[in-house]
Enzyme design. Structure first.
Site, PDB file in Angstrom:
ATOM      1  N   ASP A 110      -0.139  -5.730   0.881  1.00  0.00           N
ATOM      2  CA  ASP A 110      -1.450  -6.181   0.429  1.00  0.00           C
ATOM      3  C   ASP A 110      -1.257  -7.557  -0.185  1.00  0.00           C
ATOM      4  OD1 ASP A 110      -3.150  -3.988   1.026  1.00  0.00           O
ATOM      5  OD2 ASP A 110      -2.453  -2.913  -0.741  1.00  0.00           O
TER       6      ASP A 110
ATOM      7  N   CYS B 214       0.851  -1.187   0.000  1.00  0.00           N
ATOM      8  CA  CYS B 214       0.000   0.000   0.000  1.00  0.00           C
ATOM      9  C   CYS B 214       0.893   1.245   0.000  1.00  0.00           C
ATOM     10  CB  CYS B 214      -0.897   0.002   1.232  1.00  0.00           C
ATOM     11  SG  CYS B 214      -1.833   1.542   1.431  1.00  0.00           S
TER      12      CYS B 214
END
Length: 135
Positions: A54, A47
Site C-alpha cells: 500500500d 496489506c
C-alpha cells in the site's frame, strides 16, 4: 515473515516497527502555540490480507508542548513500516500512538491518504488532544 493465507507475498509483523528510533529536541518557545506540519508522499506498508504493498501520503500536524520531533528519526521510523502487514486504519492509529508517546504534544493529527487500488481510495484521520488556537 508472516504469510497471508493462500497468497505468496510474505510480510513482517508489527513487531518490526521501530518507535525507539524516534528522537526529539527541546522546543524553545513553550507556551506559544506553534503548528508544525510534516508530510511525505513516500508512505508505504503492506496489506495483511494480500501481502500487496500500500502506498500513500502521510501528514502529521502537531502543536509541541516541550519537545519537537527530529525529522531524520521520523524518516527512519516511517521506513520501518515498509514490509509490515498492517491495516490502513490501524497504521494511522499506531503512528499517532507512537508519536504521542515520543513527543507528548499538546495536540496532534495524523492523516494517511492511500493511493487508489482496485478502484478504492482510503483516507484515515486520527487526532490526539485539543487544538489550542485552531478552530
Amino acid at each position: 515473515m508472516v504469510q497471508a493465507e493462500g497468497k505468496r507475498f510474505g510480510f513482517l509483523s508489527e513487531d518490526a516497527i521501530t518507535p525507539e528510533v524516534l528522537e526529539t529536541f527541546p522546543f524553545e518557545y513553550q507556551g506559544r502555540d506553534t503548528m508544525v506540519e510534516v508530510e511525505t508522499d513516500e508512505w508505504s506498508c503492506v496489506c495483511p490480507f494480500s501481502g500487496l504493498p500500500d502506498f500513500g501520503t502521510l501528514s502529521v500536524s502537531y502543536i509541541p508542548a516541550d519537545v519537537c520531533i527530529e525529522l531524520k528519526s521520523l524518516k527512519y521510523y516511517l521506513t520501518s513500516y515498509r514490509q509490515v502487514g498492517i491495516y490502513q486504519e490501524h497504521a494511522a492509529n499506531r503512528v499517532l500512538d507512537d508519536l504521542v508517546e515520543s513527543a507528548a504534544p499538546q495536540w496532534m493529527e495524523v492523516v494517511l491518504e492511500y493511493r487508489l487500488r482496485g478502484g478504492i481510495s482510503t483516507t484515515v484521520t486520527v487526532e490526539f488532544g485539543e487544538a489550542g488556537f485552531l478552530p
